[in-house]
Design a protein around this motif. Structure first.
Motif, PDB file in Angstrom:
ATOM      1  N   LEU A  44       0.712  -1.022  -0.001  1.00  0.00           N
ATOM      2  CA  LEU A  44      -0.154  -0.055  -0.003  1.00  0.00           C
ATOM      3  C   LEU A  44       0.773   1.143   0.007  1.00  0.00           C
ATOM      4  O   LEU A  44       0.422   2.188  -0.434  1.00  0.00           O
ATOM      5  CB  LEU A  44      -0.789   0.081   1.232  1.00  0.00           C
ATOM      6  N   ILE A  45       2.193   1.110   0.478  1.00  0.00           N
ATOM      7  CA  ILE A  45       3.043   2.238   0.363  1.00  0.00           C
ATOM      8  C   ILE A  45       3.470   2.726  -0.986  1.00  0.00           C
ATOM      9  O   ILE A  45       3.456   3.980  -1.345  1.00  0.00           O
ATOM     10  CB  ILE A  45       4.453   2.127   1.282  1.00  0.00           C
ATOM     11  N   GLY A  46       3.582   1.618  -1.846  1.00  0.00           N
ATOM     12  CA  GLY A  46       3.547   1.835  -3.380  1.00  0.00           C
ATOM     13  C   GLY A  46       2.574   2.749  -3.901  1.00  0.00           C
ATOM     14  O   GLY A  46       2.669   3.558  -4.836  1.00  0.00           O
ATOM     15  N   ILE A  47       1.359   2.083  -3.634  1.00  0.00           N
ATOM     16  CA  ILE A  47       0.044   2.760  -3.848  1.00  0.00           C
ATOM     17  C   ILE A  47      -0.285   4.159  -3.422  1.00  0.00           C
ATOM     18  O   ILE A  47      -0.439   5.020  -4.112  1.00  0.00           O
ATOM     19  CB  ILE A  47      -1.334   1.925  -3.509  1.00  0.00           C
ATOM     20  N   GLN A  48       0.144   4.602  -2.108  1.00  0.00           N
ATOM     21  CA  GLN A  48       0.177   6.044  -1.558  1.00  0.00           C
ATOM     22  C   GLN A  48       1.341   6.674  -2.338  1.00  0.00           C
ATOM     23  O   GLN A  48       0.757   7.952  -2.728  1.00  0.00           O
ATOM     24  CB  GLN A  48       0.702   5.731  -0.391  1.00  0.00           C
ATOM     25  N   TRP A  49       2.351   6.230  -2.801  1.00  0.00           N
ATOM     26  CA  TRP A  49       3.230   6.998  -3.608  1.00  0.00           C
ATOM     27  C   TRP A  49       2.599   7.540  -4.798  1.00  0.00           C
ATOM     28  O   TRP A  49       2.701   8.621  -5.551  1.00  0.00           O
ATOM     29  CB  TRP A  49       4.687   6.350  -3.786  1.00  0.00           C
ATOM     30  N   VAL A  50       1.798   6.646  -5.684  1.00  0.00           N
ATOM     31  CA  VAL A  50       1.095   6.956  -6.808  1.00  0.00           C
ATOM     32  C   VAL A  50      -0.049   7.956  -6.364  1.00  0.00           C
ATOM     33  O   VAL A  50      -0.083   8.853  -7.073  1.00  0.00           O
ATOM     34  CB  VAL A  50       0.403   5.606  -7.492  1.00  0.00           C
ATOM     35  N   PHE A  76      -0.224  11.861  -7.840  1.00  0.00           N
ATOM     36  CA  PHE A  76      -1.093  12.197  -9.122  1.00  0.00           C
ATOM     37  C   PHE A  76      -1.822  13.460  -8.536  1.00  0.00           C
ATOM     38  O   PHE A  76      -2.235  14.436  -9.196  1.00  0.00           O
ATOM     39  CB  PHE A  76      -2.181  11.148  -9.415  1.00  0.00           C
ATOM     40  N   VAL A  77      -2.166  13.339  -7.025  1.00  0.00           N
ATOM     41  CA  VAL A  77      -3.232  14.484  -6.772  1.00  0.00           C
ATOM     42  C   VAL A  77      -2.474  15.794  -6.406  1.00  0.00           C
ATOM     43  O   VAL A  77      -2.905  16.737  -6.882  1.00  0.00           O
ATOM     44  CB  VAL A  77      -4.029  14.203  -5.196  1.00  0.00           C
ATOM     45  N   THR A  78      -0.949  15.742  -6.111  1.00  0.00           N
ATOM     46  CA  THR A  78      -0.281  17.001  -5.824  1.00  0.00           C
ATOM     47  C   THR A  78       0.323  17.430  -7.506  1.00  0.00           C
ATOM     48  O   THR A  78       0.116  18.734  -7.751  1.00  0.00           O
ATOM     49  CB  THR A  78       0.825  16.816  -5.220  1.00  0.00           C
ATOM     50  N   GLY A 120       4.554  20.411  -7.127  1.00  0.00           N
ATOM     51  CA  GLY A 120       4.126  19.174  -6.638  1.00  0.00           C
ATOM     52  C   GLY A 120       4.906  18.494  -5.733  1.00  0.00           C
ATOM     53  O   GLY A 120       4.615  17.879  -4.656  1.00  0.00           O
ATOM     54  N   VAL A 121       6.214  18.722  -5.789  1.00  0.00           N
ATOM     55  CA  VAL A 121       7.364  18.018  -4.764  1.00  0.00           C
ATOM     56  C   VAL A 121       7.110  18.954  -3.638  1.00  0.00           C
ATOM     57  O   VAL A 121       7.230  17.967  -2.564  1.00  0.00           O
ATOM     58  CB  VAL A 121       8.778  18.471  -5.528  1.00  0.00           C
ATOM     59  N   PHE A 122       6.900  19.925  -3.537  1.00  0.00           N
ATOM     60  CA  PHE A 122       6.769  20.667  -2.177  1.00  0.00           C
ATOM     61  C   PHE A 122       5.545  20.271  -1.571  1.00  0.00           C
ATOM     62  O   PHE A 122       5.763  19.936  -0.171  1.00  0.00           O
ATOM     63  CB  PHE A 122       6.495  22.255  -2.449  1.00  0.00           C
ATOM     64  N   LEU A 123       4.578  20.035  -1.994  1.00  0.00           N
ATOM     65  CA  LEU A 123       3.121  19.618  -1.410  1.00  0.00           C
ATOM     66  C   LEU A 123       3.341  18.302  -1.270  1.00  0.00           C
ATOM     67  O   LEU A 123       2.962  17.873  -0.018  1.00  0.00           O
ATOM     68  CB  LEU A 123       2.123  19.635  -2.481  1.00  0.00           C
ATOM     69  N   MET A 124       3.962  17.428  -1.576  1.00  0.00           N
ATOM     70  CA  MET A 124       4.317  16.121  -1.236  1.00  0.00           C
ATOM     71  C   MET A 124       5.104  16.019   0.122  1.00  0.00           C
ATOM     72  O   MET A 124       4.890  15.399   0.974  1.00  0.00           O
ATOM     73  CB  MET A 124       5.211  15.092  -2.349  1.00  0.00           C
ATOM     74  N   ILE A 125       6.080  16.834   0.169  1.00  0.00           N
ATOM     75  CA  ILE A 125       6.874  16.871   1.306  1.00  0.00           C
ATOM     76  C   ILE A 125       6.185  17.496   2.426  1.00  0.00           C
ATOM     77  O   ILE A 125       6.195  17.224   3.549  1.00  0.00           O
ATOM     78  CB  ILE A 125       8.152  17.842   0.905  1.00  0.00           C
ATOM     79  N   ILE A 184      12.947  11.535  -4.189  1.00  0.00           N
ATOM     80  CA  ILE A 184      12.104  10.549  -4.930  1.00  0.00           C
ATOM     81  C   ILE A 184      10.901  11.318  -5.458  1.00  0.00           C
ATOM     82  O   ILE A 184      10.264  11.044  -6.378  1.00  0.00           O
ATOM     83  CB  ILE A 184      11.532   9.368  -3.749  1.00  0.00           C
ATOM     84  N   ALA A 185      10.351  12.472  -4.632  1.00  0.00           N
ATOM     85  CA  ALA A 185       9.228  13.095  -5.326  1.00  0.00           C
ATOM     86  C   ALA A 185       9.588  13.883  -6.736  1.00  0.00           C
ATOM     87  O   ALA A 185       8.909  14.092  -7.310  1.00  0.00           O
ATOM     88  CB  ALA A 185       8.744  14.368  -4.234  1.00  0.00           C
ATOM     89  N   ILE A 186      10.893  14.128  -6.881  1.00  0.00           N
ATOM     90  CA  ILE A 186      11.256  14.881  -8.089  1.00  0.00           C
ATOM     91  C   ILE A 186      11.167  13.924  -9.232  1.00  0.00           C
ATOM     92  O   ILE A 186      10.389  14.426 -10.229  1.00  0.00           O
ATOM     93  CB  ILE A 186      12.764  15.075  -8.081  1.00  0.00           C
ATOM     94  N   PRO A 187      11.391  12.601  -9.398  1.00  0.00           N
ATOM     95  CA  PRO A 187      11.151  11.758 -10.535  1.00  0.00           C
ATOM     96  C   PRO A 187       9.688  11.411 -10.708  1.00  0.00           C
ATOM     97  O   PRO A 187       9.238  11.454 -11.880  1.00  0.00           O
ATOM     98  CB  PRO A 187      12.263  10.631 -10.271  1.00  0.00           C
ATOM     99  N   ALA A 188       9.125  11.179  -9.424  1.00  0.00           N
ATOM    100  CA  ALA A 188       7.839  11.017  -9.310  1.00  0.00           C
ATOM    101  C   ALA A 188       6.950  12.088 -10.436  1.00  0.00           C
ATOM    102  O   ALA A 188       6.009  11.604 -10.997  1.00  0.00           O
ATOM    103  CB  ALA A 188       7.267  10.886  -7.925  1.00  0.00           C
ATOM    104  N   GLN A 189       7.207  13.215  -9.708  1.00  0.00           N
ATOM    105  CA  GLN A 189       6.378  14.308 -10.386  1.00  0.00           C
ATOM    106  C   GLN A 189       6.694  14.583 -11.877  1.00  0.00           C
ATOM    107  O   GLN A 189       5.993  14.864 -12.672  1.00  0.00           O
ATOM    108  CB  GLN A 189       6.828  15.589  -9.678  1.00  0.00           C
ATOM    109  N   ILE A 190       7.957  14.402 -12.188  1.00  0.00           N
ATOM    110  CA  ILE A 190       8.412  14.314 -13.813  1.00  0.00           C
ATOM    111  C   ILE A 190       7.837  13.273 -14.380  1.00  0.00           C
ATOM    112  O   ILE A 190       7.191  13.881 -15.512  1.00  0.00           O
ATOM    113  CB  ILE A 190       9.925  14.259 -13.785  1.00  0.00           C
ATOM    114  N   ILE A 191       7.777  11.980 -13.994  1.00  0.00           N
ATOM    115  CA  ILE A 191       7.019  11.253 -14.673  1.00  0.00           C
ATOM    116  C   ILE A 191       5.500  11.215 -14.874  1.00  0.00           C
ATOM    117  O   ILE A 191       5.035  11.100 -15.983  1.00  0.00           O
ATOM    118  CB  ILE A 191       7.055   9.837 -13.709  1.00  0.00           C
ATOM    119  N   PHE A 192       4.936  11.860 -13.770  1.00  0.00           N
ATOM    120  CA  PHE A 192       3.521  12.183 -13.848  1.00  0.00           C
ATOM    121  C   PHE A 192       3.216  13.474 -14.777  1.00  0.00           C
ATOM    122  O   PHE A 192       2.340  13.256 -15.794  1.00  0.00           O
ATOM    123  CB  PHE A 192       3.115  12.661 -12.660  1.00  0.00           C
TER     124      PHE A 192
END
Length: 216
Positions: free
Chosen positions: A107-113, A117-119, A138-143, A177-185
């Motif tokens: 579920l942690i992987g799902i939480q990252w998704v 997405f929402v940020t 997006g990165v700022f909001l995740m942190i 980790i948030a940086i590549p996640a946001q770039i990919i999104f």
């Protein structure tokens, strides 16, 4: 026209469900039977994930690839953290987030998704398609959201750091980790949904913000 009405009904029902679950969760955890309400966390996350994708404007192979990529990046980072102390620091996951792989709940992987997405959706509409600014927001909001989650996570049976309090390394790790996640999104999802996403983002901020106030 009929399709539009049906779509609006689905969106309204989805928003109602996530607000209902989170409001009941805050009341139950803060003022009733904490353990009972916390036990519904996996169900809440799965429902949030399902409704998030049910409300996407257009789910295609790129959307699925984006979600899978973020999932595996998040899981890989968490496995390194839990087993070797890399990226986030020394910590372990407790038992309230369900089945684990190498010490990390799926579920942690799902939480990252969900968070990506929402940020990312909010940031995209806030900056009107300016990708670099959107990624940064997006990165700022995740942190910022993690900053609210960390103080209450041990008490909710989510995870606990060896130092008891989340170290600075944890937030640096989230940044990395948030940086590549946001770039990919931002590059992977062409049509970004905003109405449901912003509701899920706001309700999460309120949920953990109120739990922090209650804990004080």
């Amino acid at each position: 026209m009929k399709f539009l009405i049906t779509e609006n009904k689905i969106k309204f029902a989805s928003i109602f469900v996530i607000w209902l679950f989170h409001v009941c969760g805050v009341i139950g955890i803060g003022f009733a039977n904490k353990d009972f309400f916390v036990s519904f966390t996996p169900i809440n996350l799965l429902i949030s994930f399902f409704l998030l994708f049910s409300n996407q404007i257009h789910v295609n192979s790129d959307t699925v690839k984006t979600a899978c990529s973020i999932f595996f990046i998040g899981m890989f980072a968490e496995v390194l953290g839990v087993n070797y102390g890399y990226i986030f620091g020394e910590y372990i996951y407790l038992d309230n987030l369900g089945m684990k792989i190498m010490g990390v709940p799926l579920l942690i992987g799902i939480q990252w998704v969900i968070l990506s997405f929402v940020t990312g959706s909010f940031a995209h509409y806030f900056f009107k398609n300016k990708r670099i600014k959107s990624i940064c927001l997006g990165v700022f909001l995740m942190i910022l959201l993690d900053f609210l989650i960390e103080p209450v996570a041990p008490d909710l049976g989510f995870w606990v750091f060896e130092s008891e309090v989340a170290p600075l390394q944890n937030y640096v790790g989230w940044f990395l980790i948030a940086i590549p996640a946001q770039i990919i999104f931002h590059f992977g999802v062409e049509n970004k949904e905003i109405v449901f996403s912003i509701n899920l983002l706001v309700v999460n901020f309120l949920f953990f913000g109120i739990l922090n106030l209650i804990a004080l």
